[in-house]
Write an enzyme that holds these catalytic residues in place. Structure first.
Site, PDB file in Angstrom:
ATOM      1  N   ASP A 180      -9.040  11.739  -1.648  1.00 52.42           N
ATOM      2  CA  ASP A 180      -7.776  11.883  -1.790  1.00 52.42           C
ATOM      3  C   ASP A 180      -8.036   9.625  -2.175  1.00 52.42           C
ATOM      4  O   ASP A 180      -7.326   8.756  -1.917  1.00 52.42           O
ATOM      5  CB  ASP A 180      -6.780  11.407  -0.569  1.00 52.42           C
ATOM      6  CG  ASP A 180      -5.462  10.739  -0.493  1.00 52.42           C
ATOM      7  OD1 ASP A 180      -5.220  11.095  -1.957  1.00 52.42           O
ATOM      8  OD2 ASP A 180      -4.554  10.057  -0.163  1.00 52.42           O
ATOM      9  N   THR A 196       1.313   0.007   6.659  1.00 52.49           N
ATOM     10  CA  THR A 196       0.026  -0.808   7.078  1.00 52.49           C
ATOM     11  C   THR A 196       0.606  -2.529   7.769  1.00 52.49           C
ATOM     12  O   THR A 196       1.206  -2.743   7.022  1.00 52.49           O
ATOM     13  CB  THR A 196      -0.920  -0.845   6.350  1.00 52.49           C
ATOM     14  OG1 THR A 196      -1.554   0.887   5.918  1.00 52.49           O
ATOM     15  CG2 THR A 196      -2.289  -1.477   6.776  1.00 52.49           C
ATOM     16  N   GLY A 241       0.921  -1.225   0.328  1.00 51.50           N
ATOM     17  CA  GLY A 241      -0.079   0.162  -0.156  1.00 51.50           C
ATOM     18  C   GLY A 241       1.008   1.306   0.261  1.00 51.50           C
ATOM     19  O   GLY A 241       2.482   1.053  -0.414  1.00 51.50           O
ATOM     20  N   ASP A 242       0.156   2.517  -0.267  1.00 52.18           N
ATOM     21  CA  ASP A 242       0.779   3.759  -0.185  1.00 52.18           C
ATOM     22  C   ASP A 242       1.509   3.974   1.146  1.00 52.18           C
ATOM     23  O   ASP A 242       0.577   3.243   2.246  1.00 52.18           O
ATOM     24  CB  ASP A 242      -0.491   4.989  -0.325  1.00 52.18           C
ATOM     25  CG  ASP A 242       0.556   6.399  -0.529  1.00 52.18           C
ATOM     26  OD1 ASP A 242       1.736   6.083  -1.258  1.00 52.18           O
ATOM     27  OD2 ASP A 242      -0.127   7.239  -0.668  1.00 52.18           O
ATOM     28  N   LYS A 282       3.254   6.731   1.960  1.00 49.47           N
ATOM     29  CA  LYS A 282       3.234   8.597   2.886  1.00 49.47           C
ATOM     30  C   LYS A 282       2.586   8.624   3.524  1.00 49.47           C
ATOM     31  O   LYS A 282       2.758   9.593   3.989  1.00 49.47           O
ATOM     32  CB  LYS A 282       2.851   9.446   1.641  1.00 49.47           C
ATOM     33  CG  LYS A 282       3.569   8.807   0.144  1.00 49.47           C
ATOM     34  CD  LYS A 282       2.923   9.312  -0.804  1.00 49.47           C
ATOM     35  CE  LYS A 282       4.770   9.812  -3.088  1.00 49.47           C
ATOM     36  NZ  LYS A 282       5.409   9.500  -2.234  1.00 49.47           N
ATOM     37  N   THR A 283       1.520   8.585   4.135  1.00 46.23           N
ATOM     38  CA  THR A 283       0.668   8.198   5.322  1.00 46.23           C
ATOM     39  C   THR A 283       1.585   7.617   6.564  1.00 46.23           C
ATOM     40  O   THR A 283       1.105   8.144   7.838  1.00 46.23           O
ATOM     41  CB  THR A 283      -0.686   8.368   5.096  1.00 46.23           C
ATOM     42  OG1 THR A 283      -0.965   7.118   4.089  1.00 46.23           O
ATOM     43  CG2 THR A 283      -1.537   9.514   4.322  1.00 46.23           C
ATOM     44  N   GLY A 284       2.200   6.819   6.377  1.00 49.17           N
ATOM     45  CA  GLY A 284       2.589   5.570   7.245  1.00 49.17           C
ATOM     46  C   GLY A 284       1.848   4.066   6.502  1.00 49.17           C
ATOM     47  O   GLY A 284       1.152   3.410   5.884  1.00 49.17           O
ATOM     48  N   LYS A 293      -2.340   0.687  10.510  1.00 46.34           N
ATOM     49  CA  LYS A 293      -1.867   1.581  10.595  1.00 46.34           C
ATOM     50  C   LYS A 293      -1.277   2.710  10.972  1.00 46.34           C
ATOM     51  O   LYS A 293      -1.496   2.715  11.740  1.00 46.34           O
ATOM     52  CB  LYS A 293      -3.230   2.234   9.492  1.00 46.34           C
ATOM     53  CG  LYS A 293      -2.138   3.050   8.236  1.00 46.34           C
ATOM     54  CD  LYS A 293      -3.054   4.328   7.466  1.00 46.34           C
ATOM     55  CE  LYS A 293      -2.366   4.624   6.242  1.00 46.34           C
ATOM     56  NZ  LYS A 293      -1.840   4.208   5.346  1.00 46.34           N
TER      57      LYS A 293
END
Length: 550
Positions: free
Chosen positions: A390, A278, A271-272, A274-276, A292
């Site tokens: 988003d 998982t 997963g992405d 950028k925000t943290g 997350k």
């Protein structure tokens, strides 16, 4: 305390003023009712205090024992909006004699003459009552005997009423006598009576309004004070789990380390990042969860984090990833989501998992439809509506049946804005999923989500990223690639080659065109021209029915 007493003092003052007005109205002011035969002639609420009602019940008579001249008596009567009594019938004459019986010298009534001719000179002071000769003829000599009728024009004679054989007697008007006033009942405004009623009503109404206003102000102040106390009591409570609904829990950091095996790499999910990152984990009840771990940030405190998570946790829909809990530990923040089996959509579009199969046309339409349903729920069913902000392939998770679940609702208020959108300008100067009004004017509405969905829908159908490097032209946006094919009506060339290679599920050109038309409708430059997500759901459901029928 003084502020609270002042209005009450004012109300008491107003009430006292009203009582004084009533008391002044009931004062005698020299008016006396007859002492004899009081049962025959009684006062009436229609008459001023101390006056009596005439037998015909249309007039009020008032006997005043004060000794005044005729002119002064008339002025006194006018204060009550009346005049000296005008007697036009035997009944009124007898009634006036009875009232004036206490006065030996008689009392003034309204008759007056200023010349020697009885028929033309006598008149009543109210200027409306008729001098009734049939009533007064028998008394004419007593009013104006022959010896006194021949007088100078300058001598004023006025009428007195007396008991005895001569009911009317003429007398010079400047003599001092008691007097008898009369007022019509139809005229209510005697002696400022109307003004007193108005003042009393005004005083009572003003007092009620002031008291009501004072009560409302006191209630509002008490309500605000109790509300502040409840809020401060809640915030000062050390048990922070009171800030979140009971349907999900606050985990400790030790619990999350145990669940994720100390956040091991083996438990890290695709997963992405950028925000943290998982991580997968197994909860004590045996269910799987995705934890997350957000990037550390000092801009948000514990109570703000819990408040926002609590708001997001209330958003329940089959196509939204449910929040199961959270944790805040000295600035480290974690969100616990339900586990979605097949993971993020972008993995299935570009890196098919081992043992997996490529997404066919039917599966892709199902993903788009279920994803649109989740977004439509945020826009139409939640009040106030929620803007996701988003929407992209890595935020869409697929379950075992390849239904879509949107992740990241509310993250924009938890993760700093610059972290969320540090990819605003993508490679080659393209803007990816972001709507132009946000890029250029920083405007963000539900129509911005519609634009992002339109980009993602074309990505799902074509298998191309929003920006992709091409050897001949360098970086190219998905619309720079698609628009020439659309203009040439080469719709089958827009499909992902993985779909085209399938022999069992190749859509018709008309179905592809309908999807492409929906893509371009969602990505109009003018936000108001874009459809609502509920309309997008309806269009995709119509496309899904023939696909499922096959």
């Amino acid at each position: 305390m003084g502020v609270k007493v002042a209005p009450l003092q004012f109300i008491v003052l107003v009430a006292s003023f009203a009582v004084l007005l009533v008391a002044s109205d009931t004062a005698s002011n020299g008016w006396t009712a007859p002492s004899n035969n009081s049962s025959k002639y009684k006062g009436n609420e229609e008459c001023p205090s101390g006056w009596v009602l005439a037998p015909n019940k249309t007039k009020c008579f008032g006997y005043n024992e004060s000794l005044e001249s005729w002119d002064e008596s008339e002025i006194h009567c006018k204060r009550y909006h009346g005049h000296l009594a005008a007697l036009t019938s035997f009944e009124e004459l007898n009634f006036a004699q009875h009232l004036c019986g206490q006065s030996v010298n008689g009392c003034w009534v309204g008759g007056r003459v200023s010349n020697s001719t009885i028929s033309s000179g006598w008149k009543w002071s109210d200027n409306t009552s008729v001098w009734n000769e049939s009533v007064l003829r028998s008394s004419a000599q007593s009013i104006c005997p022959k010896s006194s009728c021949i007088v100078n024009n300058s001598v004023d004679l006025c009428t007195l009423v007396k008991n005895g054989s001569e009911p009317f007697v003429s007398k010079r008007c400047n003599a001092s006598r008691a007097f008898l006033c009369m007022v019509d009942i139809e005229d209510k405004c005697y002696y400022m009576h109307c003004h007193k009623e108005y003042l009393i009503i005004l005083a009572v109404v003003s007092g009620l309004v002031l008291f009501t206003t004072f009560a409302v102000v006191v209630w509002l102040l008490a309500y605000k004070r109790s509300k502040r106390r409840r809020r401060s009591r809640k915030l000062s409570n050390p048990d922070t789990s009171a800030l979140v609904p009971p349907s999900w829990k606050i985990f400790t950091s030790d619990e999350l380390r145990s669940i994720t095996k100390n956040f091991s790499e083996g438990n890290r999910l695709h997963g992405d990042a950028k925000t943290g990152s998982t991580y997968s984990g197994l909860l004590p009840d045996g269910s799987k969860a995705a934890v997350k771990r957000l990037k550390r940030s000092s801009f948000q405190r514990k109570k703000e984090f819990y408040s926002e998570i609590g708001r997001v946790a209330k958003l329940r829909h089959p196509n939204l990833v449910a929040v199961k809990g959270c944790c805040y530990d000295h600035g480290d923040r974690y969100i616990v989501y339900e586990f979605i089996t097949n993971g993020p959509l972008d993995r299935w579009l570009y890196h098919i998992p081992r043992g997996g199969r490529s997404l066919d046309w039917t599966m892709r339409i199902k993903i788009a439809t279920t994803l649109a349903q989740g977004i439509a729920f945020l826009h139409d069913k939640v009040k106030p509506h929620v803007v996701h902000r988003d929407i992209r392939a890595s935020n869409v998770l697929l379950d075992e049946e390849f239904g879509a679940h949107l992740m990241g609702v509310g993250l924009s208020k938890i993760v700093p804005w610059e972290v969320m959108h540090e990819r605003t300008v993508m490679a080659g100067g393209t803007y990816g999923y972001l709507a132009p009004e946000f890029v250029y004017r920083n405007e963000l509405t539900t129509k911005s989500d519609v634009y992002s969905f339109g980009v993602l829908l074309l990505e799902i159908v074509s298998g191309r990223r929003p920006a992709q490097q091409v050897d001949s032209v360098g970086w190219q946006s998905i619309f720079e690639w698609a628009t020439p094919l659309v203009q040439a009506h080469h719709y089958p060339k827009l499909l992902d080659p993985l779909i085209s290679s399938s022999t069992s599920d190749i859509p018709e050109a008309g179905d592809i065109q309908k999807v492409v038309d929906l893509v371009y409708a969602c990505t109009q430059n003018v936000p108001s021209m874009r459809p609502r997500m509920s309309h997008v759901v309806h269009q995709l459901q119509q496309l899904a029915q023939p696909a499922l029928a096959k």
